[in-house]
Scaffold this active site. Structure first.
Site, PDB file in Angstrom:
ATOM      1  N   ASP A 260       0.878  -1.170   0.000  1.00  0.00           N
ATOM      2  CA  ASP A 260       0.000   0.000   0.000  1.00  0.00           C
ATOM      3  C   ASP A 260       0.913   1.216   0.000  1.00  0.00           C
ATOM      4  OD1 ASP A 260      -1.644   2.106   0.514  1.00  0.00           O
ATOM      5  OD2 ASP A 260      -2.720   1.160   2.168  1.00  0.00           O
ATOM      6  N   LEU A 295     -19.723  15.474  -6.124  1.00  0.00           N
ATOM      7  CA  LEU A 295     -19.740  16.942  -6.217  1.00  0.00           C
ATOM      8  C   LEU A 295     -19.193  17.505  -4.915  1.00  0.00           C
ATOM      9  CD1 LEU A 295     -23.226  17.553  -7.863  1.00  0.00           C
ATOM     10  CD2 LEU A 295     -20.959  17.659  -8.936  1.00  0.00           C
ATOM     11  N   LEU A 296     -18.508  18.625  -5.008  1.00  0.00           N
ATOM     12  CA  LEU A 296     -17.881  19.179  -3.802  1.00  0.00           C
ATOM     13  C   LEU A 296     -18.932  19.457  -2.727  1.00  0.00           C
ATOM     14  CD1 LEU A 296     -15.302  20.071  -2.448  1.00  0.00           C
ATOM     15  CD2 LEU A 296     -15.598  22.347  -3.449  1.00  0.00           C
ATOM     16  N   ALA A 297     -20.136  19.839  -3.198  1.00  0.00           N
ATOM     17  CA  ALA A 297     -21.212  20.126  -2.243  1.00  0.00           C
ATOM     18  C   ALA A 297     -21.543  18.907  -1.390  1.00  0.00           C
ATOM     19  CB  ALA A 297     -22.458  20.591  -2.984  1.00  0.00           C
ATOM     20  N   TYR A 352     -10.085  14.634  -6.884  1.00  0.00           N
ATOM     21  CA  TYR A 352      -9.162  14.005  -7.830  1.00  0.00           C
ATOM     22  C   TYR A 352      -8.342  15.066  -8.562  1.00  0.00           C
ATOM     23  CZ  TYR A 352      -7.687  10.912 -11.675  1.00  0.00           C
ATOM     24  OH  TYR A 352      -6.965  10.196 -12.583  1.00  0.00           O
ATOM     25  N   LYS A 356      -4.364  15.642  -8.688  1.00  0.00           N
ATOM     26  CA  LYS A 356      -3.601  15.571  -9.926  1.00  0.00           C
ATOM     27  C   LYS A 356      -2.956  16.924 -10.263  1.00  0.00           C
ATOM     28  CE  LYS A 356      -4.184  11.213 -10.868  1.00  0.00           C
ATOM     29  NZ  LYS A 356      -3.043  10.289 -10.788  1.00  0.00           N
TER      30      LYS A 356
END
Lengths: 446, 456, 303
Positions: A260, A295-297, A352, A356
């Site tokens: 891991d 969704l961020l919400a 994500y 990135k």
């Protein structure tokens, strides 16, 4: 490998139907196979500078069919447009328009490659304009080309010759089938570092490479490509993916390390395994990554933290261990897998994309730290790639997503792997801190 | 009861002196490089449709991947299964052919009931020590899910005679012998052929004989689950195990079990045998499917392949008891094998840092420990001055054992050897000498195989 | 053997004919009230040149758990000699009714190995007619020699009880033996006997006594279910004692409660060695694990 639609419209009645209806007409891309010719026809080298002459000479030395002037109606494998000595935007006209006359003669899956200088180091506004103009020109040309042909550019820092190892290395990459799904992109050669391989078919001979997240998809493809190019490969993935990992390890005659990567000692364990089992460590490919879309919400701590922990924090910690290790000092290479989501954003992927984007920032900042050991670090940002993961996207969404690029199709995991294998090679030593998109020139983002 | 025992003192010849090999050289060391197993699955679970060959191949391929052995020609592969189909007559070789190993790797099958796995390790280690091979893979596999079912004796004889019959009238005559009852299949059972008692019933008698309490058995089972769960959480099995069929952990493991839960289970063995029944599904191992492998090598081979050397296989001993005539419990052979092995190596129980006593049943382990602590057993049966001694429980099955992991008969030896080798390697040295571990495995037929490993 | 020379029979008697004849005799005696007398037949019977059939031998060995060697198991020899013994009990001058007789105990002395290839002379006679609290008992003795040789290799003594038959002049024992209490030890074995156990042993031993064959045939003779052959049970116990007994040994078994089929039979088999470690005897006891009632017990001991 190629999607069914692409197969359908590539020949016979499907081809005619698609043409009549104005449907996208993706072609089966020319992808690298060992022993394959570098380009599907003669190479026209345009440009009148010393750099152009030297580059033409270097290509001749590779036993390629080089033209300095177009022969009417001759099908060309590639056009190399050498624009390394522009002082003014007006200097673009002659070489660009003479190259334009040959565009219709490009064979399917041909290449256009520009070789120019980085705008940032331009001596004045006029030359900067000329240099930056090439950026817009090239990206637009890439969208104009058809039948699997691509256009990419090489930007040389001042003082770097057109025939420096990484300039030639990048040119070879862009000309070859290895760059099939790279379109409308630039690679900057920052220095004369690097070395061309003795055997262009085994550019990674003698190297020991570690690939994380290698149990399946892009990671497995990276492992296979590095192995094909001559590297001894250590494949790493979480213990729960060990069965798939074992199959990959055995297919590349490498070793499997069930680990891991978010563990504190992951970097140490990777170095210990590579050096203990294979005597050295030259290349680390940070491919492991996870998505926990929301969704961020609606985002929760678990989704946010797990994505950040695996996708960026683990890479940073492993890099710290690599930088501190005495066993990672001989022209080492690090390549991270970023994502176009990290550049252009993607709805539902704030976590994500943050991770990135973080990878890209990390790569740029780490590059100077590796310079004194002749090392390099780069990122590859895949666009829509046909994997088990993207196969789960609903059909309509997937169909739209895979056509939204200049090549009108999704990429293969192997396309990402080819870019990574190039950046991991000695020939790419002069390229560092770069982000190379493997997206078929996706319409989204830069 | 007999008054003669099995002497704990070995033969006069000492094994410590280096002996000459057929090649004229001195005995070499046989080292454990590492191991790989698939998670053990309760019967009827994840591996229901997987054959012995499937599982052994999967365990082999994981080992090959861990140690980069693809296309490698290994000296020999030895493995076996206890429940074996007739089609699996060449099980190990077939698994090798299906694996990533070189097809030029020879293999043989071995069977010593539950001791199969450990015996393959000892056999190959001996070949390495003698210089006959440089590398070997030992292993074992068993499926209780995909167990062979035999046809009845009646049908079998008819089928065989039918095959021998040459004319139609002869064949019809043979077929005429068939009776409806002949069509019922003959399922395998774990009963001892000579006594008709199941292994659990045998152990129930031994458990009662040694007065092992229900509480002590439940405590051992609880500790096994707790230790195994902790080992998984610590990543101990990350380089000992490769997932298979979606399973990442032994499916029998109950990390959240409690003594209270175990205490609620009803006894399943020994209910008709007179003594108080104390053995439950919780303190007995369930039927399990799984496979394990161990990579063994000479030092030179391991070095040349840049492979780790975790432990050396020091010595092994087999014993058997006469359970048919009531002299000893079916699973008590290790109680005799261990004292003999210790004596031959000049060791006592106090010289052991890790005890790996296979938990066929909690009662088996506790009966064995009780026998070693028993003065009279020591004197009359082991030929010692008194009791053999006590086992420090903090050194016993520290990363769990069969009660938690399960017990696919032939696969247990490989599981234990690989885990112990890793523990020894991690411990390194104790009081200036290599850490030392003892393995004890009981087996059907009144047998037991035991071995000593030392940290390399 | 005392008394007159045995009658030499030309062929091995047929057991099925003997059972039919015994049934006919029983019926005749019931109807006509004829009495065979109160003394045993004055002579025995002998059959010469008897050869074991190897297929039958193998089936017997597999059934009782012996390895299929060339040596005749002691229980197999009992089965081989049984028709001769039956023919003695079938004589018109035999005083007790054959059918319904209970096998009480059996003793065998084996003095050496007999191979299936060896022709055998088998002699049998009745002796020791005596009282029993429940009737009258008699010993049927059989001896086996190699054809033409005088050395007795196997001698079996089977004690049978004719229940409820009291012959004049034969006293009952003065007092019944004190009932022994039996408490079951820990078993060393557990036999699962199927309902076809009797038929299977009948097929290899030739003893088709109806009480062993089926529920119906057993009920016809007053049993609630079929019962296992005593010599089958004893032969399995003998097989379980194993090779330790050697070539010469004494084998005793005393039968108590019958084993009604199907059955689970618990056993304790334990060996006793001398101080020097040499085997002295192995004792066995079998009981019903549910009721705790003893079925049989016995021992195999060094001669």
């Amino acid at each position: 490998m190629t999607d069914k639609y692409t197969q359908f419209v590539s020949r016979g009645i499907g081809k005619d139907v698609a043409k009549k209806l104005g449907l996208p007409q993706p072609v089966v891309l020319r992808r690298y196979q060992p022993g394959q010719a570098l380009v599907p026809g003669p190479i026209l080298v345009q440009g009148s500078s010393d750099g152009a002459d030297e580059l033409a000479a270097a290509l001749l030395a590779w036993d390629l069919d080089v033209r300095r002037h177009a022969v009417p109606r001759e099908k060309l494998g590639a056009i190399v447009l050498v624009l390394d000595e522009l002082d003014h935007a007006e200097d673009l006209e002659r070489p660009v328009l003479s190259a334009a006359a040959s565009l219709r003669d490009l064979a399917p899956n041909a290449r256009v490659v520009t070789v120019s200088r980085t705008p940032a180091s331009a001596p004045g506004p006029a030359s900067a304009a000329a240099r930056q103009g090439i950026d817009g020109l090239l990206r637009s040309l890439a969208k104009e080309l058809r039948a699997g042909a691509t256009a990419n550019g090489i930007m040389l820092a001042d003082g770097v010759n057109t025939t420096s190892p990484s300039a030639l290395g990048a040119l070879r990459f862009f000309l070859s089938g290895r760059s099939a799904f790279v379109d409308g992109q630039f690679l900057t050669v920052a220095s004369g570092e690097g070395q061309l391989p003795a055997d262009p078919e085994k550019p990674l001979a003698g190297k020991v490479a570690v690939v994380t997240g290698a149990a399946r998809g892009i990671g497995a493809a990276i492992a296979r490509t590095l192995h094909r190019d001559g590297a001894t490969v250590v494949v790493v993935d979480i213990p729960a993916a060990g069965d798939h990992l074992a199959a990959v390890a055995n297919s590349v005659r490498g070793t499997a390390l069930q680990l891991d990567i978010s563990r504190e000692d992951a970097g140490h364990r990777i170095i210990e395994h590579a050096v203990g089992r294979h005597g050295r460590l030259d290349i680390v490919i940070h491919n492991a990554g996870i998505t926990r879309d929301k969704l961020l919400a609606n985002m929760d701590q678990g989704r946010w933290n797990s994505v950040l922990a695996v996708n960026i924090a683990a890479q940073l910690r492993i890099n710290d261990a690599l930088l501190a290790s005495r066993d990672f000092r001989d022209s080492p290479r690090i390549v991270s897998v970023a994502s176009t989501s990290g550049i252009a954003g993607n709805r539902g992927q704030t976590n994500y994309a943050a991770s990135k984007g973080g990878v890209i920032g990390m790569v740029r900042a780490t590059a100077p730290l590796l310079a004194e050991r002749h090392g390099s670090i780069n990122a590859v940002a895949p666009g829509f790639i046909e994997t088990e993961m993207t196969a789960r996207i609903p059909f309509a969404t997937r169909e739209v997503a895979r056509r939204l690029n200049s090549l009108q199709q999704g990429g293969q995991p192997g396309d990402v792997a080819e870019a990574i294998a190039f950046l991991a090679s000695d020939a790419a030593g002069g390229i560092t801190g770069e982000v190379l998109r493997v997206c078929g020139q996706n319409l989204v983002g830069a | 009861m007999s008054f003669t025992g099995q002497s704990a003192t070995g033969p006069e010849e000492s094994s410590t002196a280096a002996a000459a090999t057929p090649g004229g050289g001195l005995l070499r060391q046989a080292v454990v490089v590492g191991g790989n197993r698939i998670p053990f699955a309760r019967t009827g679970g994840a591996y229901t449709k997987s054959s012995n060959q499937d599982m052994l191949t999967a365990a082999l391929d994981g080992l090959i991947a861990r140690f980069g052995l693809a296309d490698e020609r290994i000296g020999e592969v030895a493995a076996g299964a206890v429940l074996k189909h007739s089609r699996d007559f060449n099980l190990t070789r077939e698994a090798v052919l299906g694996s990533a190993l070189s097809a030029e790797t020879p293999a043989y099958d071995l069977q010593q009931a539950c001791a199969t796995g450990l015996e393959t390790v000892l056999g190959l280690a001996n070949k390495i020590k003698l210089g006959q091979i440089d590398s070997g893979i030992a292993g074992g596999v068993d499926s209780a899910s995909d167990a062979p079912i035999a046809v009845s004796e009646g049908l079998r004889e008819v089928l065989l005679d039918l095959n021998r019959a040459k004319t139609l009238p002869q064949r019809l005559k043979v077929l005429g012998r068939l009776r409806p009852k002949d069509l019922a299949p003959d399922a395998p059972n774990t009963g001892e052929p000579r006594t008709g008692l199941s292994m659990g019933e045998h152990q129930a008698l031994t458990t009662a004989q040694w007065k092992i309490t229900r509480e002590a058995q439940d405590q051992l089972a609880y500790t096994s689950h707790r230790n195994l769960a902790a080992a998984y959480d610590a990543g101990f099995f990350d380089d000992l195990l490769t997932p298979y069929r979606g399973l990442n952990r032994d499916s029998n493991l109950r990390a959240d079990t409690t003594l209270e839960k175990l205490a609620t289970l009803k006894p399943v063995f020994g209910r008709n045998l007179g003594a108080e029944a104390t053995m439950t599904a919780g303190n007995s191992t369930p039927l399990t499917d799984g496979a394990s492998t161990v990579l063994l090598a000479s030092e030179e081979w391991a070095d040349a392949h840049e492979l780790p050397k975790l432990a050396t296989v020091v010595d092994g001993e087999a014993a058997a008891v006469d359970f048919v005539h009531g002299k000893d419990g079916l699973l008590m052979a290790p109680a005799f094998a261990v004292p003999r092995l210790l004596a031959r190596n000049g060791l006592t129980l106090d010289d052991i840092d890790f005890f790996e006593i296979h938990e066929a049943f909690a009662g088996t382990v506790l009966s064995t420990l009780a026998a070693w602590e028993d003065e009279e057993f020591g004197r009359t049966r082991l030929g010692l001055d008194g009791a053999l001694g006590s086992v420090d429980r903090s050194k016993l099955n520290v990363n769990g054992s069969s009660l938690a992991a399960g017990h696919p008969f032939a696969a247990t030896g490989g599981r234990i050897v690989a885990s112990l080798a890793k523990m020894l390697h991690e411990r390194g040295h104790v009081d200036g000498r290599p850490a030392r571990g003892l393995i004890s495995i009981c087996a059907a037929g009144g047998q037991g195989v035991v071995a000593i490993l030392e940290a390399f | 053997m005392t008394g007159a020379q045995p009658v030499i029979l030309g062929d091995m008697p047929s057991l099925s004919k003997l059972y039919v004849n015994a049934a006919a005799t029983a019926a005749r005696r019931r109807v006509l009230g004829t009495d065979a007398g109160i003394s045993l037949p004055p002579c025995g019977h002998e059959v010469r040149g008897v050869l074991a059939e190897v297929g039958n031998l193998t089936a017997f060995q597999h059934l009782v758990g012996e390895t299929a060697s060339d040596v005749l198991p002691a229980g197999f020899i009992h089965a081989l000699a049984f028709p001769v013994a039956m023919s003695v009990m079938n004589r018109d001058d035999f005083p007790l009714p054959l059918l319904g007789m209970v096998h009480l105990k059996n003793t065998v002395e084996q003095h050496g190995t007999i191979l299936f290839t060896e022709a055998l002379d088998i002699t049998s006679w009745a002796e020791n007619l005596r009282g029993h609290r429940a009737g009258t008992q008699v010993d049927i003795v059989a001896q086996v020699r190699r054809t033409g040789e005088s050395e007795v290799l196997w001698k079996g003594t089977s004690t049978y009880l004719a229940k409820g038959v009291f012959l004049p002049g034969i006293d009952k024992p003065s007092a019944p033996p004190a009932p022994t209490t039996f408490s079951a030890p820990d078993p060393t074995a557990l036999w699962q006997l199927g309902v076809d156990t009797g038929r299977a042993y009948a097929a290899v031993s030739g003893d088709f006594n109806p009480i062993h064959l089926s529920v119906l045939s057993a009920r016809a003779l007053g049993m609630r279910r079929s019962i296992a052959h005593g010599m089958y049970l004893a032969s399995r116990a003998l097989a379980d004692v194993g090779a330790v007994k050697g070539d010469s040994f004494r084998w005793d078994v005393a039968f108590e409660g019958p084993v009604f089929l199907p059955a689970r039979v618990a056993l304790d088999i334990s060996s006793v060695d001398s101080l020097s470690g040499a085997w002295r005897h192995s004792d066995y006891t079998a009981w019903n694990p549910r009721s705790g009632r003893r079925h049989f017990s016995g021992s195999v001991s060094a001669l």
